[in-house]
Design a protein around this motif. Structure first.
Motif, short mmCIF file in Angstrom:
data_model
loop_
_atom_site.label_atom_id
_atom_site.label_comp_id
_atom_site.label_asym_id
_atom_site.label_seq_id
_atom_site.Cartn_x
_atom_site.Cartn_y
_atom_site.Cartn_z
N VAL A 14 35.23 45.68 46.49
CA VAL A 14 36.40 45.27 47.27
C VAL A 14 36.99 44.02 46.62
O VAL A 14 36.26 43.08 46.28
N ALA A 15 38.31 44.00 46.45
CA ALA A 15 38.93 42.94 45.67
C ALA A 15 40.11 42.29 46.38
O ALA A 15 40.80 41.46 45.77
N GLY A 16 40.36 42.62 47.62
CA GLY A 16 41.47 42.00 48.33
C GLY A 16 41.93 42.84 49.49
O GLY A 16 41.33 43.87 49.83
N VAL A 17 43.03 42.38 50.13
CA VAL A 17 43.58 43.10 51.28
C VAL A 17 45.07 43.32 51.10
O VAL A 17 45.76 42.54 50.44
N ARG A 18 45.55 44.40 51.71
CA ARG A 18 46.99 44.65 51.83
C ARG A 18 47.41 44.30 53.25
O ARG A 18 46.74 44.70 54.20
N LEU A 19 48.51 43.57 53.36
CA LEU A 19 48.98 43.13 54.66
C LEU A 19 50.42 43.58 54.88
O LEU A 19 51.16 43.88 53.94
N SER A 20 50.79 43.57 56.16
CA SER A 20 52.17 43.80 56.54
C SER A 20 52.54 42.78 57.60
O SER A 20 51.81 42.60 58.58
N ASP A 21 53.68 42.08 57.43
CA ASP A 21 54.10 41.10 58.42
C ASP A 21 54.90 41.79 59.52
O ASP A 21 55.15 43.00 59.45
N PRO A 22 55.31 41.06 60.58
CA PRO A 22 56.03 41.72 61.69
C PRO A 22 57.31 42.44 61.26
O PRO A 22 57.77 43.34 61.96
N GLN A 23 57.90 42.03 60.16
CA GLN A 23 59.11 42.69 59.66
C GLN A 23 58.78 43.88 58.75
O GLN A 23 59.68 44.54 58.23
N TRP A 41 27.19 44.18 54.81
CA TRP A 41 27.55 43.63 53.51
C TRP A 41 27.58 44.74 52.46
O TRP A 41 26.99 45.81 52.63
N GLY A 42 28.30 44.46 51.41
CA GLY A 42 28.39 45.36 50.26
C GLY A 42 29.10 44.63 49.14
O GLY A 42 29.39 43.42 49.25
N PRO A 43 29.44 45.30 48.06
CA PRO A 43 30.07 44.62 46.91
C PRO A 43 31.43 44.03 47.29
O PRO A 43 32.41 44.74 47.47
N GLY A 44 31.46 42.71 47.45
CA GLY A 44 32.70 42.03 47.73
C GLY A 44 33.09 41.95 49.20
O GLY A 44 34.15 41.43 49.52
#
Length: 405
Positions: free
Chosen positions: A139-148, A281-284
């Motif tokens: 796992v290397a990060g997250v994708r997000l979405s803002d209210p718009q 837990w796991g990789p990242g």
């Protein structure tokens, strides 16, 4: 838009905000994200047990909580439907002068503010839409979405899922459930003015329990709980009737106190979620709070567990990030320690949440809960106070800290 961090914590309630606070104080670059609005309320049992108060005291958060008018709780009373009542005084100890039951919009906000003051970047009102995965499966990060609906990517070496029992992070990494509970109660609660609770007051009657928990603004959180089947049957006559009926079964000698008080706000209901322990837990990635471990709220230990596990996880992540301990060893150690501290309380909670006990049996189960809490406090008292000021935790050389991008 892409930003890189050492750790992204998903979920800014007690578990997530505490983890972000401790990681930021240890010198890591931390982002804390949550889909809810800053300072919003949430369903809660409110009560902090001794271990939870100890953590807030060690982190320097408790004085602000007290200054905000959170009333001290200096005794616990156990009421039984056979007329017996038992009082236990809260013995002051270093860092714990009393117990406290803050409203969640207050406690969560204070922990978020402390995390931000330590250097964590806080983002409310954003939704996690997925996780990033490196070529090696980490796992290397997250994708997000803002209210718009604007997408954003946060890259990081670690992702911490602190996003509750229906954790998006846990789903994305397919975290296995290693233990499933079989008991699940149903709860109704609301706030009352004028109850004048003498402390934490717990009551037990045939197949049901109730409680009166003093909280902020002169209010008392009053709850009733029983099996989902019984609650469903009683609620056919309305939530008010179900609430009054169950309170009378659990605390017949205290019905007059309830009738003399003034209900404030709406009734809240929750239930039918069995306890579980997930691989955490796991990789990242790692899970903390209800995302990794959940039990029925009848023993009112969820907030205290979240504070405890935030510190256990933060220590593991700092050690791994600094290269002091291999990541898999550090994170496996976190889960092993959490599970060892939780096992007895999980088992006792399961048996209480079945609501098939008699009053003699529930007395014995409550003694088991008390004993498990004592073990927990002793463990936490033995931890080093690593997070009092900014900088890499003592014992981990600063030149081994995670390199900045």
């Amino acid at each position: 838009m892409t930003t890189t961090y050492d750790v992204v914590v998903v979920g800014a309630r007690v578990a997530g905000a505490s983890t972000a606070l401790l990681l930021a104080r240890a010198g890591l670059r931390v982002a804390l994200v949550d889909r809810a609005a800053y300072g919003s309320d949430t369903v809660s049992t409110h009560g902090l047990m001794r271990a939870g108060v100890l953590q807030l005291s060690r982190w320097g958060v408790l004085p602000d909580l007290v200054a905000a008018g959170t009333p001290p709780v200096r005794r616990t009373l156990f009421h039984y439907a056979d007329g017996d009542s038992v009082q236990v005084s809260i013995r002051p100890s270093p860092g714990v002068d009393a117990l406290y039951a803050p409203r969640r919009h207050l406690l969560d906000r204070m922990l978020v503010d402390a995390a931000a003051a330590a250097g964590a970047e806080v983002h409310h009102g954003v939704t996690v839409t997925g996780l990033l995965e490196a070529d090696d499966g980490r796992v290397a990060g997250v994708r997000l979405s803002d209210p718009q609906g604007t997408p954003r990517v946060l890259r990081s070496r670690f992702i911490v899922g602190a996003d509750g029992i229906r954790s998006v992070v846990a789903d994305e990494v397919r975290a296995a459930v290693e233990r499933r509970g079989t008991s699940a109660g149903a709860v109704l609660y609301r706030y009352h003015a004028g109850v004048d609770a003498a402390g934490y007051e717990w009551a037990y009657g045939p197949g049901t329990a109730a409680g009166m928990i003093p909280t902020n603004d002169g209010l008392t959180c009053v709850f009733v709980s029983t099996t989902p089947e019984r609650m469903r049957t009683l609620r056919r006559g309305g939530a008010e009737a179900a609430f009054d009926s169950l309170f009378a079964v659990a605390a017949p000698d205290h019905v007059s106190r309830l009738r003399a008080s003034e209900p404030t706000g709406r009734m809240h209901g929750w239930g039918r979620v069995p306890g579980f322990v997930r691989r955490s837990w796991g990789p990242g990635w790692a899970l903390v709070g209800d995302a990794g471990y959940f039990k029925d709220p009848i023993t009112a230990h969820g907030i205290t567990d979240a504070l405890r596990d935030a510190e256990l996880l933060a220590d593991a992540v700092v050690e791994a990030a600094a290269g002091a301990v291999p990541e898999d060893v550090a994170l496996a150690g976190y889960q092993a320690r959490r599970d060892a501290l939780s096992r007895r309380l999980f088992e006792a909670t399961e048996r209480i949440a079945a609501y098939d006990w008699d009053l003699l049996t529930v007395r014995r189960l409550l003694r088991e809960v008390s004993s498990a809490m004592t073990d927990e406090v002793e463990t936490l008292e033995g931890l080093p106070v690593r997070h009092e000021s900014a900088g890499i935790a003592p014992g981990i050389r600063p030149d081994r800290a995670l390199a900045r991008e």
